[in-house]
Design an enzyme around this catalytic site. Structure first.
Site, mmCIF file in Angstrom:
data_model
loop_
_atom_site.group_PDB
_atom_site.id
_atom_site.type_symbol
_atom_site.label_atom_id
_atom_site.label_comp_id
_atom_site.label_asym_id
_atom_site.label_seq_id
_atom_site.Cartn_x
_atom_site.Cartn_y
_atom_site.Cartn_z
ATOM 1 N N ASN A 1 0.803 -1.145 -0.095
ATOM 2 C CA ASN A 1 -0.176 0.104 0.036
ATOM 3 C C ASN A 1 0.829 1.162 -0.003
ATOM 4 O OD1 ASN A 1 0.654 0.842 3.039
ATOM 5 N ND2 ASN A 1 -0.431 -1.092 3.294
ATOM 6 N N GLY B 1 0.946 1.357 17.189
ATOM 7 C CA GLY B 1 1.047 0.608 15.907
ATOM 8 C C GLY B 1 0.454 1.662 14.758
ATOM 9 N N LYS C 1 8.102 -17.340 -10.562
ATOM 10 C CA LYS C 1 7.359 -16.123 -11.173
ATOM 11 C C LYS C 1 6.054 -16.949 -12.069
ATOM 12 C CE LYS C 1 7.717 -12.313 -14.557
ATOM 13 N NZ LYS C 1 8.428 -11.761 -15.722
HETATM 14 O O1 C5P Z 1 -7.953 -2.534 11.262
HETATM 15 P P1 C5P Z 1 -7.202 -1.527 10.919
HETATM 16 O O2 C5P Z 1 -6.145 -1.842 9.606
HETATM 17 O O3 C5P Z 1 -7.901 -0.149 10.238
HETATM 18 O O4 C5P Z 1 -6.332 -0.846 12.062
HETATM 19 C C1 C5P Z 1 -5.425 0.018 12.134
HETATM 20 C C2 C5P Z 1 -4.648 -0.153 13.331
HETATM 21 O O5 C5P Z 1 -4.347 -1.665 13.320
HETATM 22 C C3 C5P Z 1 -3.222 0.570 12.997
HETATM 23 O O6 C5P Z 1 -2.834 0.957 14.391
HETATM 24 C C4 C5P Z 1 -2.428 -0.695 12.518
HETATM 25 O O7 C5P Z 1 -1.050 -0.484 12.779
HETATM 26 C C5 C5P Z 1 -3.049 -1.969 13.408
HETATM 27 N N1 C5P Z 1 -3.002 -3.287 12.482
HETATM 28 C C6 C5P Z 1 -2.164 -4.109 12.882
HETATM 29 N N2 C5P Z 1 -2.272 -5.429 12.309
HETATM 30 C C7 C5P Z 1 -2.907 -5.361 11.232
HETATM 31 C C8 C5P Z 1 -3.920 -4.305 10.923
HETATM 32 C C9 C5P Z 1 -3.805 -3.174 11.546
HETATM 33 O O8 C5P Z 1 -1.461 -4.045 13.965
HETATM 34 N N3 C5P Z 1 -3.053 -6.866 10.436
#
Ligand code: C5P
Length: 407
Positions: free
Chosen positions: A213, A276, A292
């Site tokens: 992303n 996070g 590939k």
């Molecule tokens: O569910 P969503 O991706 O919107 O949540 C965002 C928050 O969750 C952020 O703090 C992101 O770093 C954390 N997150 C995570 N592991 C994931 C997805 C999101 O720690 N697999």
């Protein structure tokens, strides 16, 4: 008993201005508090107060000329510049300030300013009209951008009869600023350890392709940098990003969500606060091809994706050694609602929500605006540089962390 300025070496620069007579008192006040003071006078300053007076008060010969062989032999200008813990210029005339702003080295004082790596404090003193002049204002602004301290001036009656801004601060006010400068600073996040995840994750499809992303990692890196500056110990778990490691930060690079999950849980149990900030890919490819993938004659193809572990939810679910857990929510609509839902669902202590549908903030931008939610409160931070925002956000996170800890 040790005095507050014991052992501190202050190089006092005096330029030409009527306020120079106050420098004599300033020397006394600094010495009373234990400082060692050496004086440099500009030629113009010698017209206002004699070197003999200042020598008697400081206990050292006054330096004035760059080209005086005897003075250079006793303590050369570079030696003098290196000797200082603080270079204080009081009074600093408009002319001297202009010369400093241009980096001139056309007398001993301006040369020492260039040659020192000590902080330089400038106490402006001049006629109020000269102070108001846009040229002076620009020069002072220039010095500020170079991290000079600008102490004063004060407003009031001037020697020339004018009234306005431009009076040098009183010696005792300057001494207070010197004391504050040398006072040991306790940083707000001293003793606090943080783990921060940042950037995207990259989920391989085959040896040459991946799903990822647009996260730049800038917010997470800005948080790591600001946290160190505020005194914290920081471990930064970074996905693939093009960013330099901020000074003082321990960085662990990862690529996939699974790797980030493993490192994050290992690190989180020894942290006080976990943030996070990473944009973790929600899904990974079920079967990563070892070779590939080849194009086929079909017009479409499909990949089976499986959910990645939710890293922050796993950290928040720790039953022992659980850090205060802070998440981010990047939303494109109904930001407050989704953020509050996430706060509850992931059992976070705090969530920072931003609207990534706006083009001037969030992903890949230098700026961001956030609304922060916790169980019984919220706070908004307006659009600003990610570096500024990071500092303010950390202070709030720390405040909430201390609040939870004490309950
Ligand atoms: O569910 P969503 O991706 O919107 O949540 C965002 C928050 O969750 C952020 O703090 C992101 O770093 C954390 N997150 C995570 N592991 C994931 C997805 C999101 O720690 N697999």
């Amino acid at each position: 008993m040790a005095l507050l300025l014991s052992g501190k070496r202050i190089l006092l620069g005096i330029s030409g201005g009527i306020a120079a007579y106050k420098s004599a008192d300033l020397i006394r006040r600094l010495k009373e508090r234990g400082a060692e003071v050496r004086v440099i006078q500009t030629d113009a300053a010698c017209e206002f107060i004699t070197p003999l007076t200042l020598q008697a008060l400081s206990g050292h010969p006054v330096a004035n000329s760059l080209l005086d062989p005897a003075a250079e032999a006793a303590m050369g200008h570079i030696e003098l510049a290196k000797w200082a813990d603080l270079l204080l210029i009081a009074p600093a005339s408009a002319d001297l300030i202009a010369r400093l702003a241009h980096g001139l080295a056309n007398d001993l004082l301006s040369t020492c300013v260039l040659a020192t790596d000590a902080p330089v404090a400038v106490a402006p003193a001049m006629n109020q009209q000269m102070y108001k002049n846009i040229a002076t204002k620009h020069n002072i602004d220039t010095l500020k951008t170079r991290n000079f301290y600008i102490w004063g001036p004060a407003a009031g009656e001037q020697a020339c009869g004018d009234v306005g801004m431009g009076r040098m601060l009183e010696p005792l006010q300057l001494v207070d600023l010197v004391l504050e400068h040398f006072a040991p600073k306790v940083l707000p996040l001293e003793g606090v350890s943080l783990v921060i995840t940042a950037g995207p994750t990259r989920e391989p499809i085959d040896p040459v392709r991946y799903i990822s992303n647009h996260s730049s990692g800038k917010m997470g890196f800005a948080l790591a940098e600001a946290a160190v500056q505020l005194g914290a110990q920081v471990t930064l778990i970074a996905g693939p990003v093009q960013l330099a490691t901020p000074a003082g930060v321990k960085r662990i690079d990862v690529v996939t969500a699974d790797q980030m999950y493993q490192v994050a849980l290992e690190q989180a149990i020894s942290a006080h606060i976990f943030i996070g900030c990473a944009a973790v890919a929600d899904y990974k490819v079920a079967q990563v091809a070892t070779q590939k993938l080849k194009k086929t004659s079909d017009d479409s193809t499909s990949l089976t994706l499986v959910k990645n572990p939710d890293i922050i939810a796993a950290v928040a679910a720790l039953t022992s050694q659980r850090p205060f857990t802070v998440g981010f929510a990047a939303e494109t609509q109904d930001v407050a609602n989704y953020a509050r839902q996430k706060l509850v669902k992931k059992k976070l202590d705090l969530i920072c929500a931003n609207d990534v549908s706006l083009s001037n903030q969030g992903f890949n931008s230098e700026q961001n605006a956030l609304t922060v939610f916790w169980a019984d409160g919220e706070q908004q931070f307006g659009l600003q540089a990610k570096t500024e925002l990071a500092q303010q956000l950390l202070l709030l996170i720390n405040e909430r962390y201390l609040h939870e800890k004490s309950h």
